[in-house]
Design a protein around this motif. Structure first.
Motif, PDB file in Angstrom:
ATOM      1  N   TRP A  33      -2.545  -1.732  11.914  1.00 31.93           N
ATOM      2  CA  TRP A  33      -3.535  -2.763  11.595  1.00 31.93           C
ATOM      3  C   TRP A  33      -4.483  -2.286  10.499  1.00 31.93           C
ATOM      4  CZ3 TRP A  33      -4.569  -3.942  17.453  1.00 31.93           C
ATOM      5  CH2 TRP A  33      -3.468  -4.630  17.967  1.00 31.93           C
ATOM      6  N   ASP A  34      -3.941  -1.524   9.572  1.00 31.62           N
ATOM      7  CA  ASP A  34      -4.683  -1.111   8.375  1.00 31.62           C
ATOM      8  C   ASP A  34      -4.375  -2.154   7.301  1.00 31.62           C
ATOM      9  OD1 ASP A  34      -5.719  -0.024   6.074  1.00 31.62           O
ATOM     10  OD2 ASP A  34      -4.617   1.873   6.200  1.00 31.62           O
ATOM     11  N   LEU A  35      -5.141  -3.228   7.297  1.00 30.47           N
ATOM     12  CA  LEU A  35      -4.797  -4.368   6.462  1.00 30.47           C
ATOM     13  C   LEU A  35      -5.061  -4.108   4.985  1.00 30.47           C
ATOM     14  CD1 LEU A  35      -5.985  -7.293   8.747  1.00 30.47           C
ATOM     15  CD2 LEU A  35      -3.891  -5.933   8.811  1.00 30.47           C
ATOM     16  N   ALA A  36      -6.119  -3.378   4.688  1.00 33.89           N
ATOM     17  CA  ALA A  36      -6.392  -3.051   3.289  1.00 33.89           C
ATOM     18  C   ALA A  36      -5.278  -2.180   2.725  1.00 33.89           C
ATOM     19  CB  ALA A  36      -7.743  -2.353   3.163  1.00 33.89           C
ATOM     20  N   GLY A  37      -4.848  -1.195   3.503  1.00 30.70           N
ATOM     21  CA  GLY A  37      -3.765  -0.333   3.057  1.00 30.70           C
ATOM     22  C   GLY A  37      -2.461  -1.089   2.913  1.00 30.70           C
ATOM     23  N   ALA A  38      -2.194  -1.993   3.853  1.00 23.79           N
ATOM     24  CA  ALA A  38      -0.961  -2.777   3.793  1.00 23.79           C
ATOM     25  C   ALA A  38      -0.931  -3.649   2.543  1.00 23.79           C
ATOM     26  CB  ALA A  38      -0.831  -3.639   5.042  1.00 23.79           C
ATOM     27  N   GLU A  39      -2.047  -4.313   2.253  1.00 23.12           N
ATOM     28  CA  GLU A  39      -2.062  -5.184   1.071  1.00 23.12           C
ATOM     29  C   GLU A  39      -1.878  -4.377  -0.204  1.00 23.12           C
ATOM     30  OE1 GLU A  39      -4.263  -9.072  -0.736  1.00 23.12           O
ATOM     31  OE2 GLU A  39      -5.395  -7.854   0.698  1.00 23.12           O
ATOM     32  N   ARG A  40      -2.472  -3.218  -0.254  1.00 22.35           N
ATOM     33  CA  ARG A  40      -2.305  -2.360  -1.429  1.00 22.35           C
ATOM     34  C   ARG A  40      -0.829  -2.036  -1.657  1.00 22.35           C
ATOM     35  NH1 ARG A  40      -5.243   1.430   0.288  1.00 22.35           N
ATOM     36  NH2 ARG A  40      -3.569   2.705   1.160  1.00 22.35           N
ATOM     37  N   GLU A  41      -0.107  -1.740  -0.580  1.00 24.29           N
ATOM     38  CA  GLU A  41       1.304  -1.381  -0.713  1.00 24.29           C
ATOM     39  C   GLU A  41       2.168  -2.591  -1.067  1.00 24.29           C
ATOM     40  OE1 GLU A  41       2.385   1.666  -0.847  1.00 24.29           O
ATOM     41  OE2 GLU A  41       0.338   2.365  -0.494  1.00 24.29           O
ATOM     42  N   TYR A  42       1.846  -3.760  -0.502  1.00 19.87           N
ATOM     43  CA  TYR A  42       2.584  -4.974  -0.883  1.00 19.87           C
ATOM     44  C   TYR A  42       2.434  -5.237  -2.381  1.00 19.87           C
ATOM     45  CZ  TYR A  42       3.394  -6.496   3.964  1.00 19.87           C
ATOM     46  OH  TYR A  42       3.817  -6.599   5.263  1.00 19.87           O
ATOM     47  N   LYS A  43       1.205  -5.132  -2.863  1.00 22.93           N
ATOM     48  CA  LYS A  43       0.963  -5.396  -4.284  1.00 22.93           C
ATOM     49  C   LYS A  43       1.682  -4.375  -5.159  1.00 22.93           C
ATOM     50  CE  LYS A  43      -3.476  -7.808  -3.935  1.00 22.93           C
ATOM     51  NZ  LYS A  43      -4.932  -7.755  -4.234  1.00 22.93           N
ATOM     52  N   ARG A  44       1.690  -3.127  -4.717  1.00 17.91           N
ATOM     53  CA  ARG A  44       2.383  -2.086  -5.487  1.00 17.91           C
ATOM     54  C   ARG A  44       3.880  -2.371  -5.541  1.00 17.91           C
ATOM     55  NH1 ARG A  44       2.951   0.606  -9.763  1.00 17.91           N
ATOM     56  NH2 ARG A  44       3.809   2.716  -9.556  1.00 17.91           N
ATOM     57  N   ALA A  45       4.437  -2.818  -4.426  1.00 18.81           N
ATOM     58  CA  ALA A  45       5.865  -3.145  -4.399  1.00 18.81           C
ATOM     59  C   ALA A  45       6.190  -4.243  -5.406  1.00 18.81           C
ATOM     60  CB  ALA A  45       6.276  -3.577  -2.996  1.00 18.81           C
ATOM     61  N   LEU A  46       5.337  -5.256  -5.483  1.00 23.07           N
ATOM     62  CA  LEU A  46       5.591  -6.366  -6.395  1.00 23.07           C
ATOM     63  C   LEU A  46       5.329  -5.987  -7.848  1.00 23.07           C
ATOM     64  CD1 LEU A  46       4.182  -9.238  -4.184  1.00 23.07           C
ATOM     65  CD2 LEU A  46       6.566  -8.896  -4.862  1.00 23.07           C
ATOM     66  N   GLU A  47       4.458  -5.023  -8.065  1.00 23.84           N
ATOM     67  CA  GLU A  47       4.284  -4.505  -9.424  1.00 23.84           C
ATOM     68  C   GLU A  47       5.559  -3.808  -9.885  1.00 23.84           C
ATOM     69  OE1 GLU A  47       0.958  -1.911  -9.260  1.00 23.84           O
ATOM     70  OE2 GLU A  47      -0.529  -3.519  -9.101  1.00 23.84           O
ATOM     71  N   LEU A  48       6.174  -3.064  -8.973  1.00 27.55           N
ATOM     72  CA  LEU A  48       7.382  -2.322  -9.311  1.00 27.55           C
ATOM     73  C   LEU A  48       8.586  -3.238  -9.489  1.00 27.55           C
ATOM     74  CD1 LEU A  48       6.875   0.635  -6.837  1.00 27.55           C
ATOM     75  CD2 LEU A  48       6.897   0.820  -9.328  1.00 27.55           C
ATOM     76  N   ASN A  49       8.631  -4.303  -8.686  1.00 31.94           N
ATOM     77  CA  ASN A  49       9.761  -5.234  -8.766  1.00 31.94           C
ATOM     78  C   ASN A  49       9.262  -6.640  -8.451  1.00 31.94           C
ATOM     79  OD1 ASN A  49      12.085  -6.717  -8.648  1.00 31.94           O
ATOM     80  ND2 ASN A  49      13.164  -5.373  -7.215  1.00 31.94           N
ATOM     81  N   ASP A  51      10.555  -9.412  -8.589  1.00 30.61           N
ATOM     82  CA  ASP A  51      11.541 -10.307  -7.994  1.00 30.61           C
ATOM     83  C   ASP A  51      12.089  -9.778  -6.673  1.00 30.61           C
ATOM     84  OD1 ASP A  51      11.361 -12.159 -10.059  1.00 30.61           O
ATOM     85  OD2 ASP A  51      12.897 -11.150 -11.258  1.00 30.61           O
ATOM     86  N   TYR A  52      11.386  -8.850  -6.061  1.00 30.34           N
ATOM     87  CA  TYR A  52      11.852  -8.287  -4.794  1.00 30.34           C
ATOM     88  C   TYR A  52      11.540  -9.273  -3.668  1.00 30.34           C
ATOM     89  CZ  TYR A  52      12.560  -4.931  -1.002  1.00 30.34           C
ATOM     90  OH  TYR A  52      12.996  -4.294   0.138  1.00 30.34           O
ATOM     91  N   VAL A  53      12.588  -9.881  -3.132  1.00 31.10           N
ATOM     92  CA  VAL A  53      12.449 -10.975  -2.169  1.00 31.10           C
ATOM     93  C   VAL A  53      11.665 -10.544  -0.933  1.00 31.10           C
ATOM     94  CG1 VAL A  53      13.697 -12.544  -0.646  1.00 31.10           C
ATOM     95  CG2 VAL A  53      14.573 -12.081  -2.932  1.00 31.10           C
ATOM     96  N   THR A  54      12.024  -9.407  -0.373  1.00 33.90           N
ATOM     97  CA  THR A  54      11.398  -8.975   0.876  1.00 33.90           C
ATOM     98  C   THR A  54       9.901  -8.768   0.708  1.00 33.90           C
ATOM     99  OG1 THR A  54      13.459  -7.921   1.573  1.00 33.90           O
ATOM    100  CG2 THR A  54      11.454  -7.244   2.714  1.00 33.90           C
ATOM    101  N   ALA A  55       9.489  -8.249  -0.441  1.00 35.39           N
ATOM    102  CA  ALA A  55       8.062  -8.041  -0.669  1.00 35.39           C
ATOM    103  C   ALA A  55       7.322  -9.372  -0.735  1.00 35.39           C
ATOM    104  CB  ALA A  55       7.840  -7.241  -1.948  1.00 35.39           C
ATOM    105  N   HIS A  56       7.887 -10.352  -1.435  1.00 35.95           N
ATOM    106  CA  HIS A  56       7.261 -11.678  -1.483  1.00 35.95           C
ATOM    107  C   HIS A  56       7.187 -12.288  -0.076  1.00 35.95           C
ATOM    108  CE1 HIS A  56       6.677 -12.399  -5.761  1.00 35.95           C
ATOM    109  NE2 HIS A  56       7.868 -11.876  -6.004  1.00 35.95           N
ATOM    110  N   HIS A  57       8.279 -12.153   0.667  1.00 33.32           N
ATOM    111  CA  HIS A  57       8.335 -12.721   2.017  1.00 33.32           C
ATOM    112  C   HIS A  57       7.296 -12.074   2.927  1.00 33.32           C
ATOM    113  CE1 HIS A  57      10.737 -12.965   6.039  1.00 33.32           C
ATOM    114  NE2 HIS A  57       9.743 -13.821   6.023  1.00 33.32           N
ATOM    115  N   ARG A  58       7.329 -10.754   3.018  1.00 32.95           N
ATOM    116  CA  ARG A  58       6.444 -10.069   3.952  1.00 32.95           C
ATOM    117  C   ARG A  58       4.977 -10.156   3.517  1.00 32.95           C
ATOM    118  NH1 ARG A  58       8.534 -10.817   8.181  1.00 32.95           N
ATOM    119  NH2 ARG A  58       6.722  -9.680   8.967  1.00 32.95           N
TER     120      ARG A  58
END
Length: 248
Positions: A33-49, A51-58
């Motif tokens: 439940w580290d929401l700030a950390g989770a959002e940071r990682e989601y954004k980083r994933a989408l920066e790297l790719n 069009d990564y479907v799973t990142a957009h979904h999750r």
């Protein structure tokens, strides 16, 4: 070693990959439940790719359950554009229309379309059952669970509670507690039923058990109307704060 340290070590061995950052965000969101950390990682994933479907979904799921529905819907729609046949994306989109987004008719249509893609997938029938319950369509809600071979305890008890058959609902709760001696029964299910019955103290007892067990679905506490009778209670507001959710 705490779960957070383990999560970071496992992901850290594969730096720079969108998949790795998305996996890390999942652990941070649902286990810690580290929401700030989770959002940071989601954004980083989408920066790297981008069009990564799973990142957009999750990330879309993350945003919706965090109370940022408009942003979440955009991410989910983008994920569906990238993978129109995805069962989880179609199912989650339908579920959120039914609940958080307040468009149950649209949600039902989306979920029924997903059933056509996977008629034997238990999760889609569970989501349909929940959506029918949101609309007060109790017989349909029960039937969705029974059709997959389940006992239908929760939708059946909610139906009884909502239609004034309190004693019948309590009988089912007693059956569930007896069943819990030999099989797992989610504390969230019992909290759900006690909330429907207006038994606040018992509802909070089982919500606290769910919190102690770190039950992941607590992250969706703001999504469902079943919890509305508890929202004005300071205990509910305190629980939301501990989970990292906004007050609706």
């Amino acid at each position: 070693m705490g779960p957070g340290r383990k999560t970071r070590r496992g992901i850290g061995s594969r730096p720079g990959r969108a998949e790795a950052h998305t996996s890390m965000s999942q652990g941070l969101e649902w286990l810690e439940w580290d929401l700030a950390g989770a959002e940071r990682e989601y954004k980083r994933a989408l920066e790297l790719n981008p069009d990564y479907v799973t990142a957009h979904h999750r990330y879309g799921v993350f945003l919706v359950v965090s109370g940022r529905s408009d942003e979440g819907l955009r991410e989910l729609k983008r994920a569906l554009e990238l993978d129109p046949a995805s069962l989880p994306i179609n199912a989650d989109l339908g579920n959120y229309y039914c609940t958080t987004l307040g468009q149950p008719d649209k949600g039902l249509a989306q979920l029924k379309k997903t059933v056509e893609l996977a008629p034997n997938w238990p999760r889609i029938h569970a989501l349909l059952s929940s959506c029918y319950a949101e609309k007060g369509m109790w017989n349909e809600s029960v039937q969705e669970i029974v059709s997959m071979g389940g006992p239908g305890f929760v939708p059946r008890a909610r139906m009884y509670a909502a239609t004034g058959k309190r004693d019948e609902a309590l009988k089912i709760i007693a059956q569930m507690k007896e069943r819990s001696k030999t099989q797992p029964v989610s504390p969230m299910a019992l909290a759900n039923l006690y909330a429907t019955l207006g038994e606040k103290d018992q509802a909070f007892e089982y919500l606290e058990k769910a919190y102690a067990e770190r039950v992941p679905v607590l992250r969706g506490l703001n999504m469902y109307h079943v919890w509305d009778p508890l929202r004005s209670d300071p205990r509910f507001k305190d629980l939301l704060k501990r989970i990292g959710l906004p007050e609706n």
